[in-house]
Design an enzyme around this catalytic site. Structure first.
Site, short mmCIF file in Angstrom:
data_model
loop_
_atom_site.label_atom_id
_atom_site.label_comp_id
_atom_site.label_asym_id
_atom_site.label_seq_id
_atom_site.Cartn_x
_atom_site.Cartn_y
_atom_site.Cartn_z
N ALA A 237 0.83 -1.20 0.00
CA ALA A 237 0.00 0.00 0.00
C ALA A 237 0.87 1.26 0.00
O ALA A 237 0.84 2.05 0.93
CB ALA A 237 -1.00 0.00 1.14
N HIS A 238 1.65 1.40 -1.08
CA HIS A 238 2.45 2.59 -1.29
C HIS A 238 2.86 2.65 -2.77
O HIS A 238 2.63 1.70 -3.52
CB HIS A 238 3.69 2.61 -0.38
N ALA A 239 3.47 3.75 -3.15
CA ALA A 239 4.01 3.92 -4.50
C ALA A 239 5.42 4.45 -4.37
O ALA A 239 5.84 4.89 -3.30
CB ALA A 239 3.15 4.90 -5.30
N ALA B 267 0.67 0.25 -5.20
CA ALA B 267 0.54 -1.21 -5.19
C ALA B 267 0.31 -1.70 -3.76
O ALA B 267 0.93 -1.21 -2.82
CB ALA B 267 1.78 -1.87 -5.77
#
Length: 148
Positions: free
Chosen positions: A58-60, A105
């Protein structure tokens, strides 16, 4: 005047099948810098002991490319480019998912005993991460166009 900057979409994320050598003693899958994957690996790590059904990621990233491999077990990867979303399942150690920069993602639905191997194009840099979804959306909107 408005100029378009290049930004990646979820459709730029690709499944890569690695060269594999199989025989009765087992199989070997081969990952080579700039040959089987589109970048040179500067960092690798793996995530394990994830309770079944739990989520990770849960990051980019702003600059970093990633390659995710289900070295053992299976999990889903939800990708978001700020406009479109896409989900893929990783469940074979000879497939990897290439995620270019600018894609949010999240890894979800891990099976028990899963191992997620991650290869990256950059060394760890906290400033490269976008960990807040609202900041990610602002970042993506800022990449779509700019005045020059």
């Amino acid at each position: 005047m408005v100029f378009k900057k290049t930004s990646n979409s979820v459709y730029d994320c690709s499944i890569i099948e690695f060269s594999t050598i199989e025989n009765r003693e087992g199989s070997i899958s081969i990952i080579e810098n700039d040959i089987s994957i589109p970048f040179a690996v500067k960092r690798s790590f793996y995530i394990y002991d994830i309770p079944a059904g739990k989520d990770r990621g849960a990051h980019a990233h702003k600059r970093c490319h990633q390659l995710l491999v289900a070295a053992c077990g299976s999990f889903e990867v939800e990708m978001d480019d700020g406009k479109s979303k896409r989900t893929v399942v990783l469940n074979r150690p000879y497939f990897g998912l290439h995620i270019p920069p600018g894609i949010w993602a999240a890894e979800k639905g891990f099976s028990g005993g899963s191992i997620c191997m991650v290869l990256t194009s950059e060394k760890y840099d906290e400033h490269d991460y976008l960990r807040d979804y609202e900041q990610f959306k602002q970042y993506v909107r800022g990449k779509d166009s700019f005045n020059g």
